[in-house]
Design an enzyme around this catalytic site. Structure first.
Site, PDB file in Angstrom:
ATOM      1  N   CYS A  58      15.463   0.797 -50.386  1.00 57.32           N
ATOM      2  CA  CYS A  58      14.924   2.111 -50.036  1.00 57.32           C
ATOM      3  C   CYS A  58      14.180   2.061 -48.697  1.00 57.32           C
ATOM      4  O   CYS A  58      14.745   1.714 -47.674  1.00 57.32           O
ATOM      5  CB  CYS A  58      14.038   2.601 -51.175  1.00 57.32           C
ATOM      6  N   HIS A  59      12.882   2.394 -48.683  1.00 59.87           N
ATOM      7  CA  HIS A  59      12.099   2.399 -47.451  1.00 59.87           C
ATOM      8  C   HIS A  59      11.621   1.010 -47.038  1.00 59.87           C
ATOM      9  O   HIS A  59      11.007   0.850 -45.979  1.00 59.87           O
ATOM     10  CB  HIS A  59      10.894   3.333 -47.602  1.00 59.87           C
TER      11      HIS A  59
END
Length: 202
Positions: free
Chosen positions: A113-114
């Site tokens: 993800c991030h």
């Protein structure tokens, strides 16, 4: 028979407040079930709080502060997502230095993800093939990454995924790459043509 693929491996997970709960807890569980010793490193001692379903979630105990640990002591690194978490870590000089030194070692890492935001700060993502949460696509491409939209991508020891739904595939590939250990840098290999394969460059 108990799975011990990662027996004797010591894995670091770097996170702080605002990490996506499932993206830390599920990979940690998978790593421990594979026999690894897992430590949570953060910017402070004590505990860090997760983010879950648009609100704060459970706390996780921190094993040691980043400033009290050394990249050389770990066999692999895992970076969970969470917008708040990743944004704080990528702005912290000590954390970025730690991850940068780890990247230089050639040892395997995984980011979901991030979490990939933190890797951009190392200055060593150019020519990598990666995926991430879609909103990071432009940031990664501007840093020289070949970004692809797949549930999991492996590239010279780096494992990346997009979101919590990808965790089963992410965890499986993460364990495979962590078991293998050090990998050559992408500049030491012939760059392949993009494919639809889940593992683009092993």
């Amino acid at each position: 028979m108990e799975n011990q693929e990662l027996k004797f491996k010591k894995i670091a997970i770097i996170a702080t407040d605002g990490f996506e709960e499932s993206e830390l807890l599920e990979p940690r569980k998978a790593l421990e079930e594979a026999g690894a010793r897992v430590e949570i490193l953060s910017l402070k001692k004590g505990a860090i709080r997760s983010w879950k379903d648009k609100d704060w979630g459970d706390e996780v105990a921190v094993d040691r502060a980043i400033t009290q640990s050394a990249p050389a002591d770990y066999d692999a690194l895992m970076l969970p997502g969470g917008v708040i978490n990743a944004d704080i870590i990528r702005a912290d000089g000590a954390a970025v230095h730690w991850v940068t030194e780890f990247v230089k070692s050639g040892k395997p890492l995984a980011a979901i993800c991030h979490g990939a935001w933190v890797l951009i700060e190392t200055g060593d993502v150019k020519d990598r093939i990666m995926t991430s949460w879609p909103s990071l696509k432009t940031d990664l491409e501007n840093a020289g990454v070949q970004w692809v939209d797949q549930e999991v991508v492996t590239d010279c020891g780096w494992v990346t995924s997009r979101k919590p739904d990808d965790l089963p595939a992410f965890n499986k590939k993460m364990i495979e790459e962590f078991k293998e250990g050090k990998h050559p840098h992408p500049t030491e290999r012939t760059k392949p043509r993009p494919t639809d394969s889940l593992s683009l460059r092993h």
